[in-house]
Structures are given as structure tokens and as C-alpha cells.
Enzyme design. Structure first.
Site, PDB file in Angstrom:
ATOM      1  N   LEU A  40      11.357 -20.474  -4.157  1.00 54.70           N
ATOM      2  CA  LEU A  40      10.257 -19.626  -3.675  1.00 54.70           C
ATOM      3  C   LEU A  40       9.052 -19.706  -4.615  1.00 54.70           C
ATOM      4  O   LEU A  40       9.215 -19.681  -5.835  1.00 54.70           O
ATOM      5  CB  LEU A  40      10.756 -18.173  -3.621  1.00 54.70           C
ATOM      6  CG  LEU A  40       9.716 -17.091  -3.350  1.00 54.70           C
ATOM      7  CD1 LEU A  40       9.249 -17.140  -1.898  1.00 54.70           C
ATOM      8  CD2 LEU A  40      10.277 -15.700  -3.663  1.00 54.70           C
ATOM      9  N   ASP A  69       0.841  -1.205   0.000  1.00 57.26           N
ATOM     10  CA  ASP A  69       0.000   0.000   0.000  1.00 57.26           C
ATOM     11  C   ASP A  69       0.872   1.249   0.000  1.00 57.26           C
ATOM     12  O   ASP A  69       2.011   1.228   0.460  1.00 57.26           O
ATOM     13  CB  ASP A  69      -0.896  -0.030   1.257  1.00 57.26           C
ATOM     14  CG  ASP A  69      -2.033   0.965   1.166  1.00 57.26           C
ATOM     15  OD1 ASP A  69      -2.322   1.467   0.051  1.00 57.26           O
ATOM     16  OD2 ASP A  69      -2.638   1.263   2.213  1.00 57.26           O
ATOM     17  N   HIS A 110       3.287   3.331  -8.805  1.00 55.58           N
ATOM     18  CA  HIS A 110       3.157   1.905  -9.154  1.00 55.58           C
ATOM     19  C   HIS A 110       4.430   1.409  -9.850  1.00 55.58           C
ATOM     20  O   HIS A 110       4.895   0.302  -9.584  1.00 55.58           O
ATOM     21  CB  HIS A 110       1.942   1.689 -10.070  1.00 55.58           C
ATOM     22  CG  HIS A 110       0.626   2.058  -9.433  1.00 55.58           C
ATOM     23  ND1 HIS A 110       0.310   1.738  -8.137  1.00 55.58           N
ATOM     24  CD2 HIS A 110      -0.457   2.730  -9.921  1.00 55.58           C
ATOM     25  CE1 HIS A 110      -0.902   2.194  -7.844  1.00 55.58           C
ATOM     26  NE2 HIS A 110      -1.389   2.802  -8.912  1.00 55.58           N
TER      27      HIS A 110
HETATM   28  C1  FPP Z   1      -1.381   0.221  -3.515  1.00 54.67           C
HETATM   29  O1  FPP Z   1      -1.034   1.561  -3.577  1.00 54.67           O
HETATM   30  C2  FPP Z   1      -0.869  -0.583  -4.606  1.00 54.67           C
HETATM   31  C3  FPP Z   1      -1.599  -1.196  -5.596  1.00 54.67           C
HETATM   32  C4  FPP Z   1      -3.050  -1.109  -5.732  1.00 54.67           C
HETATM   33  C5  FPP Z   1      -0.992  -1.996  -6.665  1.00 54.67           C
HETATM   34  C6  FPP Z   1       0.298  -2.649  -6.390  1.00 54.67           C
HETATM   35  C7  FPP Z   1       0.980  -2.845  -7.667  1.00 54.67           C
HETATM   36  C8  FPP Z   1       2.290  -2.790  -7.877  1.00 54.67           C
HETATM   37  C9  FPP Z   1       3.300  -2.577  -6.814  1.00 54.67           C
HETATM   38  C10 FPP Z   1       2.746  -2.931  -9.261  1.00 54.67           C
HETATM   39  C11 FPP Z   1       3.563  -4.100  -9.613  1.00 54.67           C
HETATM   40  C12 FPP Z   1       3.247  -5.395  -9.035  1.00 54.67           C
HETATM   41  C13 FPP Z   1       3.752  -6.572  -9.504  1.00 54.67           C
HETATM   42  C14 FPP Z   1       3.415  -7.813  -8.788  1.00 54.67           C
HETATM   43  C15 FPP Z   1       4.606  -6.658 -10.698  1.00 54.67           C
HETATM   44  P1  FPP Z   1      -2.189   2.621  -3.686  1.00 54.67           P
HETATM   45  O2  FPP Z   1      -2.355   2.968  -5.127  1.00 54.67           O
HETATM   46  O3  FPP Z   1      -3.422   2.106  -3.035  1.00 54.67           O
HETATM   47  O4  FPP Z   1      -1.578   3.815  -2.877  1.00 54.67           O
HETATM   48  P2  FPP Z   1      -2.354   4.893  -1.995  1.00 54.67           P
HETATM   49  O5  FPP Z   1      -3.059   4.142  -0.916  1.00 54.67           O
HETATM   50  O6  FPP Z   1      -1.260   5.749  -1.467  1.00 54.67           O
HETATM   51  O7  FPP Z   1      -3.274   5.612  -2.911  1.00 54.67           O
END
Ligand code: FPP
Length: 241
Positions: A133, A22, A39
Site C-alpha cells: 500500500l 472530518d 485528533h
Molecule cells: C478534521 O477534524 C481533522 C483534521 C483537521 C486533522 C486530521 C488529523 C488527524 C486524524 C491526526 C493524525 C493523522 C495522521 C495522518 C497521523 P476537525 O478538527 O475539522 O473536526 P470538526 O469538524 O468536528 O471541528
């Protein structure tokens, strides 16, 4: 100070760690960039954490990459996230193989757009012989979706006479979840300061230790991962006894 990696007990490792990644959006905003930048940098943290887990011999690492609820984000963000996820998976397949990492996925994969599902299945197949893993990506995943599906499937089996209502027990429910071949996590990490579970592995975390850190996901590095494991090892787990 010495590194957390040096002081964790390698004979007492959790075999399965789940992470709610997050804070990508907040991290990007703090730097004056748009959410997608967060991201993109989150991918670096995924790589670091996967490497950290493999280095010490963790068996399963489950990452909450895209929730059922994430489909409601603006279309441009959903498209960018999907592209990033699938591109990364495709690009990283040789590295996964080189490091003996097996890719798995849980969630409603039928909802993945266009050829995303095909590319994902290709990587899963190409890494299926690896026995190091297991990197489990939760994609279009939510626990309530998963449990509802399990209930439907068990009901069907009862109606078809394959089992009786009295045969239904917690092991049977576990075996109808998308995680059926995966042990329950001993440790769940959530980054970025929120202290909630957000529909992730609700059944599976009955006895899981929860670890919350203020660090945003794009800033999460190996040392943060090892610190979480160290902290986990200081806790006494009683399983209700
Ligand atoms: C949360 O941050 C994150 C996500 C919804 C997506 C996670 C995705 C990645 C890290 C991209 C790559 C992943 C892989 C497995 C290759 P948020 O957008 O909710 O952040 P915020 O809460 O600050 O708005």
C-alpha cells in the site's frame, strides 16, 4: 449480519481511495473533551484504516491530514496537530516497513515547521522500497494551491521554449500536479456528515464516486471502510458515456 469485508468483491476494488477525515473536534466535544483529544483518537482511525486497506490489497490511500486552510486555526491547535502528525509518522515507521507500506506526501511541504519536514522526508525515504500500500498524506495541501502551481510551472516551460501552448493538454496538467505518479481516486470518503470537497483533489476527482457518512473520524473503523467500498461496488460508473 456478516461483515462487509466478507461481501466486498476483491476482484473489483478501487485502486485508490481518498479520505477527508472530518469530525475530530465534534467527536471530542460530544465526549466532553477538547479538540486535541479528537485528533489523538483520529490517529487510531488512521492506523485502523491503513491496516484495513493493506489487508485487502488497496494500492493507494490518500488522507487529508492538514489543509492549507488549517494554518488559520488557533496556533495552539496547529502546533498540537503538527506535533501529533510528525510524532506519529516517526513512531510508526517500523510498523509501516513491517507491513510493506510506503509513505508519500503531497502538499506545500516547505511550509512545515522546524524539523517536521526533515522527519517526514526521513520516513518517506525509509519506506520508499516498500511495494504494498502507498499511504499518501496530504499535508499543507489544497487543490487551488496545487493547480495554481501547475499553471505557473507550465507557463515557465512555455516561456523557456520547452513546450508550445498547443502541447498543453489534460495529461500535461495532471503531470504537473503533486499527484503526478498517483492514479486518480475511484472513491472519495468524507466522514462526519458534511457533504463538500473542501479544496481536496479537485482535478483528480473528475470521475470519482463520493461517499459521505455521518460517522465522525475518531469513530471510523475497518468495518466503516469496508462498507464504503461495498457501497462503491453497487454503483454503475459510466465516465460520462
Ligand atoms: C478534521 O477534524 C481533522 C483534521 C483537521 C486533522 C486530521 C488529523 C488527524 C486524524 C491526526 C493524525 C493523522 C495522521 C495522518 C497521523 P476537525 O478538527 O475539522 O473536526 P470538526 O469538524 O468536528 O471541528
Amino acid at each position: 449480519m456478516s461483515s462487509f469485508k466478507e461481501i466486498i468483491d476483491l476482484n473489483n476494488l478501487p485502486q485508490h481511495i481518498a479520505i477527508i477525515m472530518d469530525g475530530n473536534g465534534r467527536w471530542a466535544k460530544e465526549q466532553g473533551y477538547d479538540r486535541i483529544f479528537g485528533h489523538q483518537n483520529g490517529v487510531i482511525s488512521v492506523r485502523e484504516t491503513t491496516e484495513a486497506a493493506a489487508e485487502i490489497g488497496i494500492k493507494y490511500l490518500t488522507l487529508y491530514a492538514f489543509s492549507t486552510e488549517n494554518w488559520s486555526r488557533p496556533q495552539s491547535e496547529v502546533d498540537a496537530l503538527m506535533e501529533l502528525l510528525i510524532d506519529t509518522i516517526e513512531k510508526e515507521t517500523p510498523t509501516l516497513n513491517k507491513n510493506n507500506v510506503r509513505l508519500m506526501a503531497i502538499g506545500d511541504l516547505t511550509r512545515l515547521p522546524g524539523n517536521a519536514g526533515v522527519k517526514l522526508q526521513r520516513c518517506i525515504l525509509e519506506t520508499s522500497q516498500n511495494d504494498g500500500l502507498a499511504l499518501v498524506l496530504a499535508l499543507s495541501y489544497s487543490s487551488r494551491w496545487e493547480i495554481t502551481n501547475a499553471v505557473k510551472n507550465i507557463c515557465k516551460e512555455v516561456i523557456e521554449g520547452k513546450c508550445n501552448i498547443d502541447d498543453i493538454n489534460s495529461e500535461m496538467v495532471s503531470n504537473h500536479l503533486t499527484t503526478k505518479s498517483i492514479p486518480d481516486p475511484e472513491l472519495m470518503i468524507r466522514t462526519s456528515g458534511e457533504e463538500r470537497i473542501s479544496n481536496f483533489l479537485l482535478w483528480q476527482i473528475a470521475y470519482t464516486e463520493l461517499y459521505f457518512t455521518q460517522t465522525h473520524w475518531p469513530a471510523f473503523r475497518k468495518e466503516n471502510f469496508y462498507e464504503a467500498i461495498y457501497e462503491f461496488q453497487q454503483r454503475e460508473r459510466r465516465f460520462g458515456k
